[in-house]
Design an enzyme around this catalytic site. Sequence first.
Site, PDB file in Angstrom:
ATOM      1  CB  THR A  23      -0.946  -0.015   1.268  1.00  0.00           C
ATOM      2  OG1 THR A  23      -1.650   1.342   1.229  1.00  0.00           O
ATOM      3  CG2 THR A  23      -0.128   0.014   2.516  1.00  0.00           C
ATOM      4  CG  ASP A  24      -1.164   4.803  -0.873  1.00  0.00           C
ATOM      5  OD1 ASP A  24      -1.702   4.242  -0.178  1.00  0.00           O
ATOM      6  OD2 ASP A  24      -1.764   5.824  -1.705  1.00  0.00           O
ATOM      7  CD  GLU A  25      -3.361   3.483   4.567  1.00  0.00           C
ATOM      8  OE1 GLU A  25      -3.382   3.867   5.710  1.00  0.00           O
ATOM      9  OE2 GLU A  25      -4.459   3.141   3.821  1.00  0.00           O
TER      10      GLU A  25
ATOM     11  CE1 TYR B 250      -3.155  -2.649   5.762  1.00  0.00           C
ATOM     12  CE2 TYR B 250      -3.219  -0.114   5.302  1.00  0.00           C
ATOM     13  CZ  TYR B 250      -3.288  -1.269   4.792  1.00  0.00           C
ATOM     14  OH  TYR B 250      -3.126  -1.795   3.357  1.00  0.00           O
TER      15      TYR B 250
ATOM     16  CE  LYS C 242       0.046  -4.620   2.995  1.00  0.00           C
ATOM     17  NZ  LYS C 242      -0.120  -5.925   2.413  1.00  0.00           N
TER      18      LYS C 242
END
Length: 367
Positions: free
Chosen positions: A140-142, A166, A170
Amino acid sequence: MSNKSLLVTGGAGFIGVNFVHYWLANNPQDKVVVLDALTYAGNKASLDPIQENDNFAFVKGDICDTNLVEKLLIDHNVDTLVHFAAESHVDRSITGPDAFIETNIIGTYSLLKAAKNVWIDLPTVNGKPVIEHRFHHVSTDEVYGTLNATDPAFTEDTAYAPNSPYSASKAASDHLVRAYHHTYGLQVTTSNCSNNYGPYHFPEKLIPLIVTNILHDKPLPVYGDGQQIRDWLYVEDHARGIELVLNKGRVGENYNIGGNNEWANIDIVNLVCQQMNLKFAQNPELAKRYPLATKALAGQAEKLITYVEDRAGHDRRYAIDATKTNNELSYVPVESFETGFAKTLDWYLDNQQWWKNLYMESRCSEK
């Protein structure tokens, strides 16, 4: 190109199931095995359209079960593992981070261990030498953290700075995948995507939540001032991007997959309201199918918008720079936001039987 045998983890979840549908439609010669634990966000009914496909198999199981994963890799001669399985809802990670650590970190480690045991440590699988394989990790970009309004978009070289349990889980999984390539020679790739939207999206996420709440005349919750900005990617374009990474991507590399499509959350909510008002005005049948949607029927869905206290540690902006993926893999999103959004809205209006029970369950879990 030789036929592939894929193991897709989390293939009954939103992005995974769209990838499976896309892959079998565009690579009908390949075999796809889905491994999914069918937690709250996994829905086996999403796979119903392909249940009769001879090249498809479903296995209910946990990615933390290393022995099971090894058996599947061997029994199905798997040469490509595409790893979607993850806990992914930020709100849930704030109130209950344990599941995110277990699935996203320990689960990814379990898969890497199984892949190494079979593809690196065993000389053959069913008597055949394994030379080429691929472990593709979907991230993810997060993991990159947050951006200010004028900051350049995230590139693959942006330093990791996760801000939620979260995104931290990741980020940890991304590092494990990288380590298994550099330490053991596992042939890996990783893709970091922006916010996906499209069919089969679990109703707790922004776009399906707004759609389904409008259909039930429920408040449309908007965090803080609603000016959080996200890049939105139609889910089939994401599947297309992963296909390019698998077929053309360099082993050991990360690739950003984005939609070139930044929107503030409140603008997304207002767009959904406007389009729902229009749909109800143009199609009288919708009032019969969705009798609770009185605000949309009156052309006033936006009156349901309700501002709520902002999420703890809420990242302000995400934006993906997909230049590397564009240049190396010729990746360009096929869907504009207008076309992708129209397809998504029509899908939810036409597929109440898919989301109705999920919606009610998610509403009950909030109480």
